[in-house]
Scaffold this active site. Structure first.
Site, PDB file in Angstrom:
ATOM      1  N   CYS A   2      42.824   2.160 -18.592  1.00  0.00           N
ATOM      2  CA  CYS A   2      41.852   1.092 -18.834  1.00  0.00           C
ATOM      3  C   CYS A   2      42.025   0.010 -17.778  1.00  0.00           C
ATOM      4  O   CYS A   2      42.994   0.008 -17.036  1.00  0.00           O
ATOM      5  CB  CYS A   2      42.077   0.492 -20.209  1.00  0.00           C
ATOM      6  SG  CYS A   2      42.126   1.742 -21.489  1.00  0.00           S
ATOM      7  N   ARG A  27      37.989   2.300 -13.533  1.00  0.00           N
ATOM      8  CA  ARG A  27      39.249   2.708 -14.156  1.00  0.00           C
ATOM      9  C   ARG A  27      39.067   3.196 -15.585  1.00  0.00           C
ATOM     10  O   ARG A  27      39.926   3.884 -16.122  1.00  0.00           O
ATOM     11  CB  ARG A  27      40.221   1.534 -14.168  1.00  0.00           C
ATOM     12  CG  ARG A  27      40.842   1.246 -12.838  1.00  0.00           C
ATOM     13  CD  ARG A  27      41.845   0.129 -12.992  1.00  0.00           C
ATOM     14  NE  ARG A  27      42.907   0.499 -13.913  1.00  0.00           N
ATOM     15  CZ  ARG A  27      44.057   1.035 -13.562  1.00  0.00           C
ATOM     16  NH1 ARG A  27      44.307   1.260 -12.316  1.00  0.00           N
ATOM     17  NH2 ARG A  27      44.970   1.333 -14.457  1.00  0.00           N
ATOM     18  N   TRP A  74      39.034   3.279 -21.614  1.00  0.00           N
ATOM     19  CA  TRP A  74      38.848   4.734 -21.555  1.00  0.00           C
ATOM     20  C   TRP A  74      39.654   5.249 -22.738  1.00  0.00           C
ATOM     21  O   TRP A  74      40.879   5.184 -22.741  1.00  0.00           O
ATOM     22  CB  TRP A  74      39.386   5.262 -20.236  1.00  0.00           C
ATOM     23  CG  TRP A  74      39.128   6.717 -19.996  1.00  0.00           C
ATOM     24  CD1 TRP A  74      38.017   7.265 -19.422  1.00  0.00           C
ATOM     25  CD2 TRP A  74      39.991   7.807 -20.300  1.00  0.00           C
ATOM     26  NE1 TRP A  74      38.148   8.632 -19.361  1.00  0.00           N
ATOM     27  CE2 TRP A  74      39.343   8.994 -19.887  1.00  0.00           C
ATOM     28  CE3 TRP A  74      41.258   7.922 -20.892  1.00  0.00           C
ATOM     29  CZ2 TRP A  74      39.906  10.260 -20.041  1.00  0.00           C
ATOM     30  CZ3 TRP A  74      41.815   9.183 -21.040  1.00  0.00           C
ATOM     31  CH2 TRP A  74      41.130  10.334 -20.609  1.00  0.00           C
ATOM     32  N   GLU A 481      39.801  22.982  -3.789  1.00  0.00           N
ATOM     33  CA  GLU A 481      39.313  21.608  -3.754  1.00  0.00           C
ATOM     34  C   GLU A 481      37.780  21.574  -3.808  1.00  0.00           C
ATOM     35  O   GLU A 481      37.193  20.743  -4.498  1.00  0.00           O
ATOM     36  CB  GLU A 481      39.860  20.901  -2.504  1.00  0.00           C
ATOM     37  CG  GLU A 481      39.371  19.492  -2.261  1.00  0.00           C
ATOM     38  CD  GLU A 481      39.684  18.505  -3.375  1.00  0.00           C
ATOM     39  OE1 GLU A 481      40.404  18.837  -4.329  1.00  0.00           O
ATOM     40  OE2 GLU A 481      39.143  17.382  -3.307  1.00  0.00           O
ATOM     41  N   LYS A 485      35.722  19.735  -6.751  1.00  0.00           N
ATOM     42  CA  LYS A 485      34.747  18.665  -6.472  1.00  0.00           C
ATOM     43  C   LYS A 485      33.442  18.922  -7.214  1.00  0.00           C
ATOM     44  O   LYS A 485      32.886  18.023  -7.844  1.00  0.00           O
ATOM     45  CB  LYS A 485      34.433  18.577  -4.975  1.00  0.00           C
ATOM     46  CG  LYS A 485      35.391  17.855  -4.071  1.00  0.00           C
ATOM     47  CD  LYS A 485      35.510  16.376  -4.255  1.00  0.00           C
ATOM     48  CE  LYS A 485      36.488  16.034  -5.319  1.00  0.00           C
ATOM     49  NZ  LYS A 485      37.857  15.841  -5.019  1.00  0.00           N
ATOM     50  N   GLU A 488      33.896  18.505 -11.014  1.00  0.00           N
ATOM     51  CA  GLU A 488      34.097  17.118 -11.425  1.00  0.00           C
ATOM     52  C   GLU A 488      32.788  16.339 -11.511  1.00  0.00           C
ATOM     53  O   GLU A 488      32.556  15.608 -12.460  1.00  0.00           O
ATOM     54  CB  GLU A 488      34.982  16.381 -10.409  1.00  0.00           C
ATOM     55  CG  GLU A 488      36.441  16.636 -10.496  1.00  0.00           C
ATOM     56  CD  GLU A 488      37.191  15.870  -9.409  1.00  0.00           C
ATOM     57  OE1 GLU A 488      38.092  15.108  -9.761  1.00  0.00           O
ATOM     58  OE2 GLU A 488      36.877  16.037  -8.206  1.00  0.00           O
TER      59      GLU A 488
HETATM   60  C1  G6P Z   1      42.524  12.096 -11.597  1.00  0.00           C
HETATM   61  C2  G6P Z   1      41.424  11.902 -10.581  1.00  0.00           C
HETATM   62  C3  G6P Z   1      41.593  12.900  -9.442  1.00  0.00           C
HETATM   63  C4  G6P Z   1      42.971  12.765  -8.836  1.00  0.00           C
HETATM   64  C5  G6P Z   1      44.079  12.920  -9.888  1.00  0.00           C
HETATM   65  C6  G6P Z   1      45.433  12.533  -9.332  1.00  0.00           C
HETATM   66  O1  G6P Z   1      42.358  13.305 -12.251  1.00  0.00           O
HETATM   67  O2  G6P Z   1      40.168  12.075 -11.184  1.00  0.00           O
HETATM   68  O3  G6P Z   1      40.626  12.650  -8.439  1.00  0.00           O
HETATM   69  O4  G6P Z   1      43.140  13.725  -7.841  1.00  0.00           O
HETATM   70  O5  G6P Z   1      43.818  12.050 -10.989  1.00  0.00           O
HETATM   71  O6  G6P Z   1      45.402  11.173  -9.024  1.00  0.00           O
HETATM   72  P1  G6P Z   1      46.388  10.463  -8.014  1.00  0.00           P
HETATM   73  O7  G6P Z   1      46.012   9.000  -8.071  1.00  0.00           O
HETATM   74  O8  G6P Z   1      47.772  10.712  -8.521  1.00  0.00           O
HETATM   75  O9  G6P Z   1      46.169  11.064  -6.676  1.00  0.00           O
END
Ligand code: G6P
Length: 608
Positions: A2, A27, A74, A481, A485, A488
């Site tokens: 959050c 966030r 969240w 990846e 993408k 997501e």
């Molecule tokens: C979340 C985000 C991703 C990210 C992952 C790890 O799932 O949506 O985009 O890759 O967290 O986050 P970090 O800040 O540790 O790279």
């Protein structure tokens, strides 16, 4: 997960809180609320949905109130509705609290409070903490917060106000980020610098187990046991402009297009091509141990985990160093074996991902040398490692990670070359790679010019619900990846895998017109991947390929080709990932999805 903001000063709190929440919206974004102290009473407004819904409910004619807190949520405990939205209030109605994290023993505490005659009105773990503080409150908010936190297990970044002590915010942190912004006749509390950067760039980073008592003229920091702590004031280097959209329709698109510049910033001052040396200031303290390392373990989550896989190929191929990649969430609970000479590298954009942080702590506990590759300066992971390297790619706002991935891959390449030079990599080979790395930003700009072509292809396929992404070697993690993408942000079901694995099952899925994305650039496994493309074509699949400029064979074989410039194989992911980012972006836009804030996802996952 959050976002938190608090204000104490001489200006009206409401607009500052709402504005700050808007900047934090990425966030967490299922509900939001603010609490402002007005004439000795708490005025709380909460709303389900986006900050704009909250903004519409606030009484903007009421200009009283120079102290307040705000939160964007969240959901972790309890549905995302108004009752569960923060701020929460204690039974007396005098104390309000906002929280980022999870109170693990909330059930036990809830029962304890019930026995004292205090009923919680929401389903949240946060309200339990608020009620506990209220129950323990005897006229000293800091003391009540301290006592309550001593009963709590879990993670928190909190900010608390009380109508009995106006002019005061008590903030505390354990496992969730929290900073104090220092202004003139005003101070701020925030989970993220973006919330307060419009007002100040001077901040103090609270550490785990610390409490800050913040007033308009100053602050006092102590430990949970009331021992005073002296904190340094630090300067945030990111400008607000850097965080804003800059003319693009979405942050994600802006961040995709920023990648050449982001990579230049990431490499700046770190490559000495003439001498064939790599300079990584953050590693100076551990250089000797690193060079003697017998094994590297890289741990991460999500996109950072994909970057780690590319690092594995690079370390073994270029530096001849054994390397394994572990999902942080598995590593932390698996009783991993850490022998002498093991270096653990944690990769994280945010530096706050709870699983990655816990994996890092586990590794250190077992004696590993711990290194961080992190984007957010001053983040928890960056502070808990023996040494580290910042990405320097600037803030990433879009939830789906793009430029941070590029930065992570580039840093891993630098570390790989650095280690390689101390092992078996010759100076000419190192120079060749470094020279190629220097050229990548300009090559990236050429790849970005494909955006219209990629959109046209996306227009043809965006309604298809199942896609495959296939690659080999360095481009196998790129396939993962690419699939992540599109999943997501467009909610298309996609699977990424090594191209050769297709025939062990997934080939059964291929039907007429199914989009299959191949990364088919020139390299050691080129002929094999051409074979795999043929297997798909024979079964009626539509092949979208990423190939090396000038490759006519791929053009003849495939339905669509996105050409990228040639570069050494270990660096190809820096180019081949970009068309896949754009493909996911355009498909998501065409499907009407909220690209920057996809459903159910958050930028920084600070819960397990
Ligand atoms: C979340 C985000 C991703 C990210 C992952 C790890 O799932 O949506 O985009 O890759 O967290 O986050 P970090 O800040 O540790 O790279």
């Amino acid at each position: 997960m959050c976002g938190i903001i608090g204000y104490v000063g001489t200006r009206q709190a409401q607009p500052i809180l709402i504005e700050g929440l808007k900047r934090l919206e990425y966030r967490g974004y299922d509900s939001a609320g603010i609490a402002v102290l007005k004439n000795g009473a708490l005025d709380i407004v909460r709303s389900q949905g986006r900050i704009s819904s909250l903004e519409a409910k606030v009484d903007w004619d009421d200009t009283r109130g120079t102290v307040g807190i705000g939160h964007t949520r969240w959901a972790t405990h309890g549905a995302p509705n108004e009752v569960n939205a923060h701020p929460h209030r204690d039974a007396s109605g005098k104390i309000a609290l906002i929280h980022n994290g999870i109170i693990e023993n909330h059930e036990t505490l809830r029962k304890y409070l019930e026995r004292q005659g205090i009923e919680c009105t929401s389903d949240t773990d946060t309200e339990v903490l608020t009620q506990l503080i209220g129950y323990l409150y005897k006229g000293d908010l800091e003391k009540a917060v301290r006592s309550a936190l001593n009963e709590v297990q879990g993670t928190y970044g909190i900010a608390v106000i009380s109508s009995d002590e106006p002019g005061l915010i008590v903030a505390a942190r354990q496992g969730s980020p929290l900073i104090i912004g220092i202004g003139k006749n005003e101070n701020f509390v925030a989970s993220d610098a973006a919330a307060i950067l419009a007002h100040t760039s001077q901040v103090i980073y609270l550490s785990d187990g610390e409490i800050a008592t913040v007033t308009q003229d100053g602050l006092r920091t102590t430990t949970l046991d009331a021992i005073p702590v002296t904190k340094d004031i630090e300067e945030i280097e990111w400008t607000l402009e850097e965080i804003e959209l800059g003319g693009y329709e979405h942050f994600m698109l802006k961040e995709i297009f920023e990648q050449p510049e982001a990579l230049r910033n990431c490499l700046r001052g770190r490559l000495n091509v003439r001498d064939g040396t790599i300079m990584l200031g953050g590693m100076t303290d551990i250089n000797r141990e690193l060079v003697r390392a017998k094994r590297i373990i890289i741990t991460a989550c999500g996109t950072a985990w994909h970057a780690a896989l590319i690092g594995e190929y690079f370390f073994e191929d270029v530096a001849s160093l054994p390397c394994e990649v572990e999902y942080a969430s598995e590593f932390r609970y698996r009783n991993p074996i850490i022998e002498n000479g093991t270096v653990v590298i944690a990769i994280s954009q945010s530096g706050e991902t709870i699983d990655t942080l816990a994996a890092l702590r586990e590794a250190r506990e077992k004696g590993a040398l711990a290194m961080g590759i992190v984007n957010v300066v001053g983040s928890t992971i960056s502070r808990e490692t023996d040494a580290g390297i910042y990405l320097h790619v600037g803030p990433e706002i879009g939830v789906a990670s793009t430029k941070a991935f590029i930065g992570q891959v580039a840093i891993l390449a630098l570390v790989g070359i650095f280690l390689g030079r101390r092992r078996h990599l010759s100076q000419p080979s190192a120079k060749h790679l470094m020279h190629a790395l220097e050229n990548i930003p300009a090559q990236m700009s050429r790849v970005l010019e494909l955006t219209d072509q990629i959109r046209t292809v996306a227009e043809k396929y965006y309604q298809r619900e199942n896609w495959l992404y296939l690659g080999r070697g360095y481009n196998y993690p790129v396939a993962l990846e690419g699939a992540l993408k599109i999943k997501e942000i467009s909610y298309i079901h996609a699977e990424g895998m090594p191209a050769a694995e297709m025939k062990h099952g997934p080939i059964a899925l291929i039907t007429d017109g199914m989009p299959v994305v191949f990364i088919a650039t020139q390299g050691s496994q080129y002929d094999k991947i051409i074979g795999n493309i043929n297997e798909v074509k024979t079964r009626g699949g539509d092949v979208i390929a990423v190939a090396t400029e000038g490759d006519e064979q791929v053009r003849k074989l495939c339905d669509h080709v996105f050409y990228v410039p040639d570069c050494p194989e270990p660096l190809q992911p820096l180019l081949t990932t970009i068309p896949l980012q754009l493909l996911a972006y355009h498909a998501a836009v065409l499907r009407g999805c909220n690209v920057d804030k996809p459903r159910n996802l958050a930028k920084s996952v600070t819960v397990e």
